[in-house]
Design an enzyme around this catalytic site. Structure first.
Site, PDB file in Angstrom:
ATOM      1  N   ASP A  43     -11.981 -40.267  13.234  1.00 44.25           N
ATOM      2  CA  ASP A  43     -12.147 -41.321  14.238  1.00 44.25           C
ATOM      3  C   ASP A  43     -10.805 -41.996  14.518  1.00 44.25           C
ATOM      4  O   ASP A  43     -10.078 -42.367  13.596  1.00 44.25           O
ATOM      5  CB  ASP A  43     -13.201 -42.333  13.775  1.00 44.25           C
ATOM      6  CG  ASP A  43     -14.605 -41.752  13.900  1.00 44.25           C
ATOM      7  OD1 ASP A  43     -14.828 -40.920  14.804  1.00 44.25           O
ATOM      8  OD2 ASP A  43     -15.474 -42.107  13.076  1.00 44.25           O
TER       9      ASP A  43
ATOM     10  N   HIS B 296     -14.794 -34.518  11.417  1.00 49.11           N
ATOM     11  CA  HIS B 296     -16.194 -34.230  11.709  1.00 49.11           C
ATOM     12  C   HIS B 296     -16.341 -33.691  13.124  1.00 49.11           C
ATOM     13  O   HIS B 296     -15.444 -33.825  13.959  1.00 49.11           O
ATOM     14  CB  HIS B 296     -17.076 -35.465  11.485  1.00 49.11           C
ATOM     15  CG  HIS B 296     -16.681 -36.650  12.295  1.00 49.11           C
ATOM     16  ND1 HIS B 296     -15.609 -37.464  11.960  1.00 49.11           N
ATOM     17  CD2 HIS B 296     -17.196 -37.172  13.430  1.00 49.11           C
ATOM     18  CE1 HIS B 296     -15.495 -38.429  12.852  1.00 49.11           C
ATOM     19  NE2 HIS B 296     -16.443 -38.274  13.757  1.00 49.11           N
TER      20      HIS B 296
ATOM     21  N   ARG C 279     -22.510 -46.861  14.907  1.00 51.75           N
ATOM     22  CA  ARG C 279     -21.495 -46.739  13.863  1.00 51.75           C
ATOM     23  C   ARG C 279     -20.710 -48.027  13.675  1.00 51.75           C
ATOM     24  O   ARG C 279     -20.531 -48.817  14.600  1.00 51.75           O
ATOM     25  CB  ARG C 279     -20.532 -45.594  14.160  1.00 51.75           C
ATOM     26  CG  ARG C 279     -19.466 -45.921  15.159  1.00 51.75           C
ATOM     27  CD  ARG C 279     -18.411 -44.835  15.269  1.00 51.75           C
ATOM     28  NE  ARG C 279     -17.511 -45.164  16.362  1.00 51.75           N
ATOM     29  CZ  ARG C 279     -16.589 -44.373  16.844  1.00 51.75           C
ATOM     30  NH1 ARG C 279     -16.434 -43.168  16.336  1.00 51.75           N
ATOM     31  NH2 ARG C 279     -15.808 -44.752  17.825  1.00 51.75           N
TER      32      ARG C 279
HETATM   33  C1  SIN Z   1     -18.561 -38.973  16.196  1.00 54.38           C
HETATM   34  O1  SIN Z   1     -18.199 -37.896  16.640  1.00 54.38           O
HETATM   35  O2  SIN Z   1     -17.733 -39.874  15.971  1.00 54.38           O
HETATM   36  C2  SIN Z   1     -20.034 -39.242  15.927  1.00 54.38           C
HETATM   37  C3  SIN Z   1     -20.714 -38.129  15.224  1.00 54.38           C
HETATM   38  C4  SIN Z   1     -22.115 -37.892  15.682  1.00 54.38           C
HETATM   39  O3  SIN Z   1     -22.622 -38.554  16.601  1.00 54.38           O
HETATM   40  O4  SIN Z   1     -22.758 -36.991  15.132  1.00 54.38           O
END
Ligand code: SIN
Length: 329
Positions: A138, A287, A304
């Site tokens: 992020d 991720h 988040r």
């Molecule tokens: C993201 O990519 O920061 C969020 C991950 C997700 O929504 O699965």
């Protein structure tokens, strides 16, 4: 805390040598290099210091932790996150974010891009023009990317919509010794929008990225501030080029390192259900958000909270350097 180990290791109390206070927290690894499911913790109520210490230790070890059946509301989500540091507050959080909780960002699928007048599908396609380019930590182009992210499921699709994480410490360790020596000394430019476009294009989102450009030179290998581990600090969404290499050398080595970082053995994939929460170490893992439910028309809404991070430091002890400054959230 009990950590359920490999067949050889059996179950173990928490860290070696530490008298394990029984908080009832159990940690079950779910993949060989990354990810563990935590049970015995109720995240809807304040945690005591021992529980927080145990969860933090498990997070540093497994890079991403999963909790099920928690059903946090926004206030509990923020309160749980605050156990691990100061939440990031961004002035621009999009129209889906709850106005009364400045720490929370909400991502609703099917909406991405629409605020810039783009069809959502087209925006997604441009954003993920290659698989590797969708992987990210992020806010990786900032001088101080968030340390941790706490993501909770709002609305989940009946199937699909999984998130995948990769362990950048394991990826670094898995490189050959000569290649580790080579990357240890390198630095790379990280820039907002690198993963958005294969070619220059003029649309409202591209203009927004340029007008709000945030770019930093990060070490290609960062030393984790808490564990001292070496982290292969690559991600496809922000990393533009490795400094000191020719364009051709840089692009091939970046591809090689991205492939290394995302090899299946370094990853874990999580199936969300209502009430699920994931917390990950944004300094040691990247991720990949899912892209398999939009064509089915399913809603997927996630909330988040990010925890403020520090400036990465390389193997030689030098910190990242800003290319653009200031870097407003
Ligand atoms: C993201 O990519 O920061 C969020 C991950 C997700 O929504 O699965």
């Amino acid at each position: 805390m009990t950590i359920h180990q490999s067949a050889q290791g059996g179950s173990q109390p928490s860290s070696a040598g530490e008298p394990a206070q029984d908080t009832g927290i159990e940690v079950e690894p779910v993949a060989g290099h990354i990810g563990a499911e935590v049970t015995g913790a109720d995240l809807t109520v304040p945690l005591d210091d021992t529980a927080v210490t145990q969860i933090r230790a498990a997070l540093l070890r497994f890079k991403v932790l999963f909790f099920r059946d928690q059903h946090l509301d926004h206030a509990a989500h923020v309160a749980f996150s605050r156990h691990f540091g100061e939440p990031v507050v961004r002035p621009r959080r999009g129209s889906s974010a709850p106005p009364e909780f400045a720490e929370i960002e909400t991502a609703a699928n099917r909406l991405g891009g629409t605020r810039f007048g783009l069809d959502h599908g087209e925006w997604l396609e441009r954003r993920r023009y290659s698989l590797l380019r969708g992987w990210h930590c992020d806010h990786g182009s900032r001088i101080d990317p968030p340390a941790l992210t706490v993501l909770r499921a709002g609305t989940v699709p009946p199937y699909g919509g999984d998130t995948t994480w990769a362990n950048l410490v394991a990826a670094y360790s898995g490189l050959s010794e000569p290649l580790r020596g080579f990357v240890d000394g390198l630095r790379a430019e990280h820039r907002l929008g690198v993963g958005y476009l294969p070619n220059p294009i003029d649309d409202e989102y591209a203009r927004h990225l340029l007008e709000h450009q945030i770019a930093t030179v990060h070490p290609l290998v960062r030393v984790h501030p808490e564990t001292g581990e070496r982290v292969l600090f690559v991600n496809g969404y922000y990393l533009q080029r490795i400094q000191g290499l020719s364009r051709a050398e840089s692009s091939r080595i970046v591809e090689l390192l991205l492939e290394q970082a995302t090899r299946p053995e370094y990853t874990v994939r999580f199936r969300w259900d209502p009430g699920a929460v994931a917390i990950w170490d944004n300094r040691a893992a990247i991720h990949l958000a899912p892209d398999d439910v939009n064509h089915l028309g399913f809603r997927r809404i996630m909330h988040r909270v990010m925890i403020t991070g520090d400036v990465p430091v390389g193997v030689d002890g030098s910190p990242s350097q800003p290319i653009t400054w200031p870097q407003p959230w």
